[in-house]
Design a protein around this motif. Sequence first.
Motif, mmCIF file in Angstrom:
data_model
loop_
_atom_site.group_PDB
_atom_site.id
_atom_site.type_symbol
_atom_site.label_atom_id
_atom_site.label_comp_id
_atom_site.label_asym_id
_atom_site.label_seq_id
_atom_site.Cartn_x
_atom_site.Cartn_y
_atom_site.Cartn_z
ATOM 1 N N GLU A 29 0.865 -1.172 0.000
ATOM 2 C CA GLU A 29 0.000 0.000 0.000
ATOM 3 C C GLU A 29 0.900 1.220 0.000
ATOM 4 O OE1 GLU A 29 -3.389 1.789 2.927
ATOM 5 O OE2 GLU A 29 -3.439 -0.364 2.533
ATOM 6 N N GLY A 30 0.548 2.235 -0.783
ATOM 7 C CA GLY A 30 1.361 3.435 -0.807
ATOM 8 C C GLY A 30 0.871 4.458 -1.799
ATOM 9 N N LYS A 31 1.657 5.528 -1.922
ATOM 10 C CA LYS A 31 1.326 6.632 -2.820
ATOM 11 C C LYS A 31 2.146 6.492 -4.097
ATOM 12 C CE LYS A 31 0.517 10.766 -1.193
ATOM 13 N NZ LYS A 31 0.614 12.150 -0.656
ATOM 14 N N ILE A 32 1.491 6.666 -5.246
ATOM 15 C CA ILE A 32 2.178 6.563 -6.530
ATOM 16 C C ILE A 32 3.083 7.774 -6.732
ATOM 17 C CG2 ILE A 32 1.896 6.558 -9.037
ATOM 18 C CD1 ILE A 32 -0.650 4.925 -8.664
ATOM 19 N N LYS A 33 4.344 7.489 -7.030
ATOM 20 C CA LYS A 33 5.317 8.531 -7.337
ATOM 21 C C LYS A 33 5.328 8.807 -8.837
ATOM 22 C CE LYS A 33 10.265 9.537 -7.017
ATOM 23 N NZ LYS A 33 11.549 9.029 -6.523
ATOM 24 N N THR A 39 6.736 1.212 -20.119
ATOM 25 C CA THR A 39 7.170 -0.037 -19.487
ATOM 26 C C THR A 39 6.060 -0.690 -18.678
ATOM 27 O OG1 THR A 39 7.985 1.128 -17.524
ATOM 28 C CG2 THR A 39 9.564 0.748 -19.327
ATOM 29 N N ARG A 40 4.867 -0.056 -18.662
ATOM 30 C CA ARG A 40 3.708 -0.543 -17.894
ATOM 31 C C ARG A 40 4.055 -0.669 -16.408
ATOM 32 N NH1 ARG A 40 4.688 -4.348 -21.310
ATOM 33 N NH2 ARG A 40 4.508 -5.963 -19.737
ATOM 34 N N SER A 41 4.813 0.314 -15.887
ATOM 35 C CA SER A 41 5.239 0.222 -14.491
ATOM 36 C C SER A 41 4.706 1.392 -13.664
ATOM 37 C CB SER A 41 6.762 0.178 -14.393
ATOM 38 O OG SER A 41 7.324 1.388 -14.848
ATOM 39 N N ILE A 42 4.532 1.096 -12.390
ATOM 40 C CA ILE A 42 4.120 2.075 -11.391
ATOM 41 C C ILE A 42 5.211 2.065 -10.322
ATOM 42 C CG2 ILE A 42 2.443 2.591 -9.574
ATOM 43 C CD1 ILE A 42 0.407 0.948 -11.189
ATOM 44 N N THR A 43 5.696 3.238 -9.956
ATOM 45 C CA THR A 43 6.668 3.334 -8.874
ATOM 46 C C THR A 43 6.013 4.069 -7.717
ATOM 47 O OG1 THR A 43 8.486 3.409 -10.465
ATOM 48 C CG2 THR A 43 8.973 4.125 -8.211
ATOM 49 N N LEU A 44 6.077 3.452 -6.535
ATOM 50 C CA LEU A 44 5.522 4.066 -5.336
ATOM 51 C C LEU A 44 6.583 4.952 -4.678
ATOM 52 C CD1 LEU A 44 3.634 1.012 -3.794
ATOM 53 C CD2 LEU A 44 2.783 2.758 -5.377
ATOM 54 N N GLU A 45 6.152 5.847 -3.798
ATOM 55 C CA GLU A 45 7.079 6.747 -3.122
ATOM 56 C C GLU A 45 8.121 6.003 -2.290
ATOM 57 O OE1 GLU A 45 4.870 9.801 -1.064
ATOM 58 O OE2 GLU A 45 4.678 10.950 -2.916
ATOM 59 N N ASN A 46 7.809 4.788 -1.835
ATOM 60 C CA ASN A 46 8.776 4.014 -1.050
ATOM 61 C C ASN A 46 9.770 3.257 -1.934
ATOM 62 O OD1 ASN A 46 7.416 1.787 -2.043
ATOM 63 N ND2 ASN A 46 6.631 1.110 -0.068
ATOM 64 N N GLY A 47 9.670 3.442 -3.281
ATOM 65 C CA GLY A 47 10.598 2.801 -4.209
ATOM 66 C C GLY A 47 10.106 1.498 -4.808
ATOM 67 N N THR A 48 9.010 0.956 -4.299
ATOM 68 C CA THR A 48 8.462 -0.291 -4.843
ATOM 69 C C THR A 48 8.024 -0.074 -6.285
ATOM 70 O OG1 THR A 48 7.660 -0.969 -2.675
ATOM 71 C CG2 THR A 48 6.652 -2.041 -4.588
ATOM 72 N N GLY A 67 0.493 10.593 -6.949
ATOM 73 C CA GLY A 67 -0.223 11.117 -5.788
ATOM 74 C C GLY A 67 -1.376 10.233 -5.342
ATOM 75 N N ALA A 68 -1.829 9.321 -6.207
ATOM 76 C CA ALA A 68 -2.927 8.420 -5.838
ATOM 77 C C ALA A 68 -2.456 7.432 -4.771
ATOM 78 C CB ALA A 68 -3.438 7.658 -7.056
ATOM 79 N N LYS A 81 7.452 -7.502 -9.601
ATOM 80 C CA LYS A 81 6.171 -7.589 -8.894
ATOM 81 C C LYS A 81 5.061 -7.332 -9.917
ATOM 82 C CE LYS A 81 7.954 -6.155 -4.399
ATOM 83 N NZ LYS A 81 9.365 -6.305 -4.686
ATOM 84 N N ILE A 82 4.368 -8.394 -10.320
ATOM 85 C CA ILE A 82 3.321 -8.320 -11.320
ATOM 86 C C ILE A 82 1.977 -8.126 -10.612
ATOM 87 C CG2 ILE A 82 2.241 -9.446 -13.306
ATOM 88 C CD1 ILE A 82 5.297 -8.915 -13.614
ATOM 89 N N VAL A 83 1.295 -7.021 -10.932
ATOM 90 C CA VAL A 83 0.040 -6.683 -10.258
ATOM 91 C C VAL A 83 -1.058 -7.699 -10.559
ATOM 92 C CG1 VAL A 83 -1.825 -4.979 -10.154
ATOM 93 C CG2 VAL A 83 0.550 -4.222 -10.237
ATOM 94 N N ILE A 84 -1.738 -8.125 -9.500
ATOM 95 C CA ILE A 84 -2.906 -8.983 -9.616
ATOM 96 C C ILE A 84 -4.158 -8.128 -9.401
ATOM 97 C CG2 ILE A 84 -4.148 -10.955 -8.660
ATOM 98 C CD1 ILE A 84 -1.353 -11.953 -7.685
ATOM 99 N N THR A 85 -4.152 -7.352 -8.314
ATOM 100 C CA THR A 85 -5.253 -6.417 -8.061
ATOM 101 C C THR A 85 -4.666 -5.060 -7.716
ATOM 102 O OG1 THR A 85 -5.429 -6.917 -5.694
ATOM 103 C CG2 THR A 85 -6.815 -8.216 -7.197
ATOM 104 N N LEU A 86 -5.411 -4.031 -8.087
ATOM 105 C CA LEU A 86 -5.012 -2.663 -7.788
ATOM 106 C C LEU A 86 -6.280 -1.886 -7.468
ATOM 107 C CD1 LEU A 86 -2.661 -0.559 -7.865
ATOM 108 C CD2 LEU A 86 -3.347 -0.103 -10.213
ATOM 109 N N GLU A 87 -6.296 -1.256 -6.290
ATOM 110 C CA GLU A 87 -7.496 -0.535 -5.858
ATOM 111 C C GLU A 87 -7.080 0.652 -5.005
ATOM 112 O OE1 GLU A 87 -9.527 -3.637 -3.781
ATOM 113 O OE2 GLU A 87 -8.340 -3.394 -1.981
ATOM 114 N N PRO A 88 -8.005 1.590 -4.793
ATOM 115 C CA PRO A 88 -7.683 2.723 -3.916
ATOM 116 C C PRO A 88 -7.384 2.211 -2.502
ATOM 117 C CG PRO A 88 -9.730 3.115 -5.106
ATOM 118 C CD PRO A 88 -9.358 1.693 -5.350
ATOM 119 N N ALA A 89 -6.440 2.865 -1.829
ATOM 120 C CA ALA A 89 -6.142 2.504 -0.440
ATOM 121 C C ALA A 89 -7.323 2.900 0.428
ATOM 122 C CB ALA A 89 -4.884 3.228 0.025
ATOM 123 N N ARG A 90 -7.529 2.161 1.505
ATOM 124 C CA ARG A 90 -8.652 2.443 2.392
ATOM 125 C C ARG A 90 -8.223 3.260 3.577
ATOM 126 N NH1 ARG A 90 -11.553 -3.407 2.111
ATOM 127 N NH2 ARG A 90 -11.784 -3.345 -0.106
#
Length: 90
Positions: A29-33, A39-48, A67-68, A81-90
Amino acid sequence: MVKLVGGALAGMLMGTVLLAGVAGAGEVEGKIKSVDPATRSITLENGTQLMIPIGAVVDDHRLLQPGAEIRASFEEKDGQKIVITLEPAR
C-alpha cells in the motif's frame, strides 16, 4: 472491474486491475510517485516498482496518477512484482 483484452496500452491505463487465476505473493500500500506507460510500471514513493500485465484493463484512470493512494496485490515473477489487483487505499 477488469476485463482482459488484447494488449492495448491505452485501455490498460484506465482504472482497477484484476486478473483471475493468479496466486498473490504479496501486498503493498502506498502513494504513486510515477507511472511509465512505455514499461507498464508504477513506482511508489517508497521505491516499490509494480508491473501492470499486458492485456489488463483499468476502469478508473485516476487510480494510475502520481499522488494516488493505492493498495495492490502482486505475484513475484522473474524478480518483478506483477500486479494482480489494484485498488484505492482504504
